[in-house]
Motif scaffolding. Structure first.
Motif, mmCIF file in Angstrom:
data_model
loop_
_atom_site.group_PDB
_atom_site.id
_atom_site.type_symbol
_atom_site.label_atom_id
_atom_site.label_comp_id
_atom_site.label_asym_id
_atom_site.label_seq_id
_atom_site.Cartn_x
_atom_site.Cartn_y
_atom_site.Cartn_z
ATOM 1 N N PRO A 1 -18.787 1.498 -9.543
ATOM 2 C CA PRO A 1 -18.324 0.677 -9.276
ATOM 3 C C PRO A 1 -17.238 1.054 -7.770
ATOM 4 C CG PRO A 1 -17.011 1.389 -11.894
ATOM 5 C CD PRO A 1 -18.571 2.296 -11.786
ATOM 6 N N ASN A 2 -16.558 0.397 -7.539
ATOM 7 C CA ASN A 2 -16.215 0.043 -5.749
ATOM 8 C C ASN A 2 -15.643 0.965 -5.273
ATOM 9 O OD1 ASN A 2 -16.633 0.905 -2.825
ATOM 10 N ND2 ASN A 2 -16.574 -1.428 -2.603
ATOM 11 N N HIS A 3 -14.956 2.042 -5.960
ATOM 12 C CA HIS A 3 -12.982 2.986 -5.583
ATOM 13 C C HIS A 3 -13.649 3.848 -5.691
ATOM 14 C CE1 HIS A 3 -12.419 3.686 -10.026
ATOM 15 N NE2 HIS A 3 -12.976 2.173 -10.260
ATOM 16 N N THR A 4 -12.399 4.889 -5.075
ATOM 17 C CA THR A 4 -12.462 5.999 -5.230
ATOM 18 C C THR A 4 -11.084 6.393 -6.612
ATOM 19 O OG1 THR A 4 -13.455 6.659 -3.348
ATOM 20 C CG2 THR A 4 -11.971 8.291 -3.699
ATOM 21 N N LEU A 5 -11.487 6.817 -7.689
ATOM 22 C CA LEU A 5 -10.142 7.498 -8.296
ATOM 23 C C LEU A 5 -8.626 8.061 -8.239
ATOM 24 C CD1 LEU A 5 -11.918 8.369 -11.851
ATOM 25 C CD2 LEU A 5 -10.799 6.258 -11.399
ATOM 26 N N LEU A 6 -9.358 8.649 -7.460
ATOM 27 C CA LEU A 6 -7.624 9.260 -6.349
ATOM 28 C C LEU A 6 -7.761 9.299 -5.102
ATOM 29 C CD1 LEU A 6 -7.542 12.740 -8.486
ATOM 30 C CD2 LEU A 6 -6.498 10.924 -9.373
ATOM 31 N N GLY A 7 -7.610 8.079 -4.039
ATOM 32 C CA GLY A 7 -7.565 7.441 -3.401
ATOM 33 C C GLY A 7 -5.972 7.882 -2.601
ATOM 34 N N GLU A 8 -6.123 7.344 -1.213
ATOM 35 C CA GLU A 8 -4.608 7.717 -0.550
ATOM 36 C C GLU A 8 -3.872 6.316 -1.702
ATOM 37 O OE1 GLU A 8 -4.181 8.385 3.217
ATOM 38 O OE2 GLU A 8 -5.336 7.217 3.805
ATOM 39 N N GLU A 9 -3.891 5.475 -1.600
ATOM 40 C CA GLU A 9 -2.767 4.665 -2.424
ATOM 41 C C GLU A 9 -2.821 4.653 -3.699
ATOM 42 O OE1 GLU A 9 -4.691 0.471 -2.189
ATOM 43 O OE2 GLU A 9 -4.878 0.853 -0.044
ATOM 44 N N THR A 10 -3.402 5.522 -4.806
ATOM 45 C CA THR A 10 -3.915 6.008 -5.885
ATOM 46 C C THR A 10 -2.856 7.075 -5.757
ATOM 47 O OG1 THR A 10 -5.492 4.628 -6.823
ATOM 48 C CG2 THR A 10 -4.923 6.872 -8.193
ATOM 49 N N VAL A 11 -3.214 8.228 -5.168
ATOM 50 C CA VAL A 11 -1.656 9.485 -5.267
ATOM 51 C C VAL A 11 -0.865 8.869 -5.014
ATOM 52 C CG1 VAL A 11 -2.274 11.049 -4.162
ATOM 53 C CG2 VAL A 11 -4.094 10.591 -4.443
ATOM 54 N N ASP A 12 -0.613 7.993 -3.668
ATOM 55 C CA ASP A 12 1.038 7.449 -3.640
ATOM 56 C C ASP A 12 1.701 6.554 -4.962
ATOM 57 O OD1 ASP A 12 0.212 8.438 -0.879
ATOM 58 O OD2 ASP A 12 0.408 6.888 -0.516
ATOM 59 N N TRP A 13 0.506 6.312 -5.570
ATOM 60 C CA TRP A 13 0.718 5.476 -6.723
ATOM 61 C C TRP A 13 1.291 6.485 -8.283
ATOM 62 C CZ3 TRP A 13 -1.749 4.748 -11.741
ATOM 63 C CH2 TRP A 13 -0.904 4.310 -12.598
ATOM 64 N N LEU A 14 0.882 7.499 -7.884
ATOM 65 C CA LEU A 14 0.782 8.823 -8.886
ATOM 66 C C LEU A 14 2.487 9.496 -8.959
ATOM 67 C CD1 LEU A 14 -2.575 9.907 -9.685
ATOM 68 C CD2 LEU A 14 -1.170 9.056 -11.174
ATOM 69 N N ASN A 15 2.259 9.495 -7.383
ATOM 70 C CA ASN A 15 3.889 10.079 -7.126
ATOM 71 C C ASN A 15 5.300 9.074 -6.941
ATOM 72 O OD1 ASN A 15 2.208 12.436 -6.348
ATOM 73 N ND2 ASN A 15 2.656 11.705 -4.618
ATOM 74 N N SER A 16 4.774 7.722 -7.161
ATOM 75 C CA SER A 16 6.211 6.925 -7.575
ATOM 76 C C SER A 16 6.104 6.658 -8.302
ATOM 77 C CB SER A 16 5.149 5.696 -6.903
ATOM 78 O OG SER A 16 4.511 5.042 -7.373
ATOM 79 N N LEU A 17 5.610 7.597 -9.903
ATOM 80 C CA LEU A 17 6.363 8.008 -10.757
ATOM 81 C C LEU A 17 6.870 8.539 -11.207
ATOM 82 C CD1 LEU A 17 2.527 6.795 -12.873
ATOM 83 C CD2 LEU A 17 3.893 5.243 -12.357
ATOM 84 N N GLY A 18 7.177 9.187 -10.259
ATOM 85 C CA GLY A 18 8.614 10.676 -10.877
ATOM 86 C C GLY A 18 8.126 11.170 -12.152
ATOM 87 N N GLU A 19 6.691 11.915 -12.570
ATOM 88 C CA GLU A 19 6.633 12.294 -13.716
ATOM 89 C C GLU A 19 6.243 14.121 -12.860
ATOM 90 O OE1 GLU A 19 6.693 11.947 -16.699
ATOM 91 O OE2 GLU A 19 7.815 10.215 -16.601
ATOM 92 N N HIS A 20 6.136 14.904 -13.504
ATOM 93 C CA HIS A 20 6.388 16.061 -13.523
ATOM 94 C C HIS A 20 5.924 16.697 -14.719
ATOM 95 C CE1 HIS A 20 8.818 16.210 -9.582
ATOM 96 N NE2 HIS A 20 9.528 15.327 -10.560
ATOM 97 N N GLY A 21 4.110 17.664 -14.214
ATOM 98 C CA GLY A 21 3.593 18.016 -15.054
ATOM 99 C C GLY A 21 2.500 17.468 -15.267
#
Length: 586
Positions: free
Chosen positions: A415-435
């Motif tokens: 697949p042509n994508h990086t799992l933890l690219g900038e967009e994905t990291v921003d999306w994970l941060n937007s979830l507001g989940e800690h831990g």
């Protein structure tokens, strides 16, 4: 099979709405269906499976029952013993299910040295089937011959090529090979002259005419131009403009089209040059910074291309088919003729100690044939190619490749994508989940990119053990980040609707999930309750209730009535401490 297992299978078939690759359902109202023979053969030739008679797929898998289950069981056993070659010995049982009786037959997969399984009446060519999706597909003549050849060690790479000789070899490759053989294996090659050494390595063999000629493997490893004798034993690279291939709107058929010829070391080099020319670079998040990397790790691509060229089928029936590398905007696929050989399966690819070579002589030669202009051999790390590929993708924070094994072909898709690219990291941060653990972030990223997730995939992608995978997936469910469909081996996971990336949304999240503190606290306002009682009162799952109870206990708002909080019967109560936002409600 136990009654509970049957109920679980039917429940999941109803969720999916159709048969699956390893389960086939038939009504069998008029006795044993003729098509059952094809299904039995297909299961035996693929991965095994379960045949259930007495259910109606068209009526949501309702139990229609069987008029004479004992006779049906006897007829099925007779069919397996007398109508199928080699005979099958399935485990057959009759079950009471939802007011009727159904017959369940569990058919094991045959070992490679006994395939293909076929219907005796139709013969081996017309009576051999494999399971594809939820149906049975007849094998082609080529596929049948390939399975027959795979019963033992194929020797197509040792076949003589009439009209050839040492003059058809590249002198530089031959010199390097002989030097390495005499240095690394002096007992076998130290005292031999060049011709004798090449014959012992089976780069040269004796033809039926008695003359010494090049072998197929010798030409592919050492030949100056093997395609003079086998025009299609080459590699093609095509870069397509759209995910479907050609652009029908503009008429653009491809962005780039390259033919790689020559011996295998040269084909690998030229294929990598073509891919690199068509790749772009992108930014990925690493630690506190960013790094620019290629779309696909070169180490992973090299192993995939080498494997395709070295392990391809070289039998006469496949010599008109080339190895193909296809690049699309969203993926890159490497495909070769001939499926997996020997004990290797899709599930076991990459496991330590699991290796099998269809072309053993060719592989052995390439262990001592170097890359053009380099000192390392093409197949220096024998048996570790898939692990190298997987490790390179993990290091690049990319999804693991998809392997597709068919009788006649094998493919690897990146697949042509990086799992933890900038967009994905921003999306994970937007979830507001800690831990969240790193492995949980990887799992969520896989689902965000459209991948599927089950317990085995989660373990493979994240390198955690079964216990941790079960615990972490349960935590993601409790946090209401993912939802589960199916149970046990049927369990699949997908993103919860509330966290699906919203098209065009700056935050990347369509809607925030509700904070469940207030619901739990309100339910406890009436007195002590257990987790099960809280789940019933709030409509939340038991896992979600347990998750928010942990948070409320850490905040001092809720306490357990006993120390053993893992006990499902433990009761909880409010502490009397006022929660944030409750002051104005008093």
């Amino acid at each position: 099979m136990q009654d509970e297992e049957l109920a679980e299978i039917v429940e999941n078939l109803r969720l999916l709405g159709s048969d699956v690759s390893d389960v086939e359902v038939k009504k069998a109202e008029g006795g044993l269906p003729r098509s059952a023979r094809e299904t039995l053969v297909a299961f035996a030739n693929t991965r095994g499976g379960t045949l259930i008679l007495g259910l109606d797929e068209g009526a949501d898998f309702a139990a229609t029952g069987l008029s004479a289950p004992a006779k049906l069981s006897s007829d099925l056993a007779a069919m397996c013993a007398t109508d199928i070659e080699p005979p099958l010995r399935p485990h057959i049982g009759i079950h009471d299910f939802e007011g009727g009786q159904v017959l369940v037959a569990e058919i094991p997969e045959l070992p490679p040295d006994r395939k293909p399984c076929f219907s005796r009446g139709a013969g081996i060519t017309q009576g051999s089937f494999v399971r594809v999706g939820d149906g049975d597909r007849r094998l082609t003549s080529y596929e049948v011959q390939l399975l027959l050849a795979n019963r033992g060690q194929p020797h197509d790479d040792e076949a003589p090529v009439p009209g050839t000789g040492i003059a058809d070899f590249d002198p530089a490759l031959v010199a390097t090979l002989l030097n390495r053989l005499r240095t690394r294996r002096p007992y076998a090659f130290g005292e031999l002259d060049d011709i004798a050494a090449l014959r012992r390595a089976k780069a040269l063999v004796t033809a039926d005419s008695g003359t010494v000629v090049a072998s197929v493997g010798g030409l592919l490893a050492l030949g100056s131009y093997p395609q003079e004798h086998f025009p299609q034993l080459m590699l093609t690279f095509v870069h397509y403009p759209t995910a479907e291939g050609a652009n029908t709107e503009t008429g653009e058929r491809f962005v780039d089209n390259v033919v790689a010829e020559g011996p295998i070391p040269v084909m690998v080099r030229d294929a990598l040059l073509a891919v690199r020319k068509n790749m772009t670079r992108r930014s990925v998040v690493r630690g506190a910074g960013r790094a620019d990397v290629w779309q696909y790790p070169e180490a992973a691509l090299r192993e995939a291309i080498v494997n395709a060229l070295v392990h391809r089928d070289l039998s006469p029936g496949s010599r008109g088919t080339q190895v193909q590398v296809e690049m699309y905007p969203d993926r890159l696929t490497v495909r070769n003729p001939g499926g997996l050989f020997g004990p290797v399966t899709e599930e076991r690819l990459g496991e330590e100690g699991v290796s099998s070579a269809r072309n053993a002589t060719l592989l052995r030669l390439l262990e001592d044939v170097p890359w053009p202009g380099g000192g390392h051999a093409v197949c220096e790390n024998r048996g570790s190619g898939i692990r190298t590929m997987i490790n390179a993708l993990r290091a690049a924070r990319m999804s693991l490749p998809e392997f597709k094994n068919r009788v006649s072909t094998f493919s690897v898709t990146f697949p042509n994508h990086t799992l933890l690219g900038e967009e994905t990291v921003d999306w994970l941060n937007s979830l507001g989940e800690h831990g969240l653990s790193e492995s949980q972030c990887v799992g969520l990223a896989i689902l965000r990119e459209g991948g599927h997730l089950d317990n085995q995939t989660y373990r493979t992608e994240t390198r955690v053990d079964s216990r941790v995978a079960t615990q972490e997936l349960g935590d993601l469910i409790a946090r209401e980040l993912v939802v589960q469909t199916g149970n046990r081996r049927w369990a699949r996971y997908r993103l919860a609707p509330s966290v699906l990336p919203a098209t065009g949304a700056a935050s990347g999240v369509s809607a925030r999930r509700a904070d469940r503190r207030r619901e739990i606290l309100n339910a406890l306002a009436e007195g002590e309750r257990s987790r099960a009682e809280l789940a019933a009162a709030t409509g939340l799952t038991g896992q979600t209730v347990a998750h928010w109870l942990r948070i409320l206990r850490s905040e001092g708002l809720v306490e357990a009535t006993e120390e053993k909080v893992r006990n499902p019967g433990t009761r909880y109560r409010r502490t009397g401490k006022i929660a944030l936002g409750e002051e104005g409600e008093a």
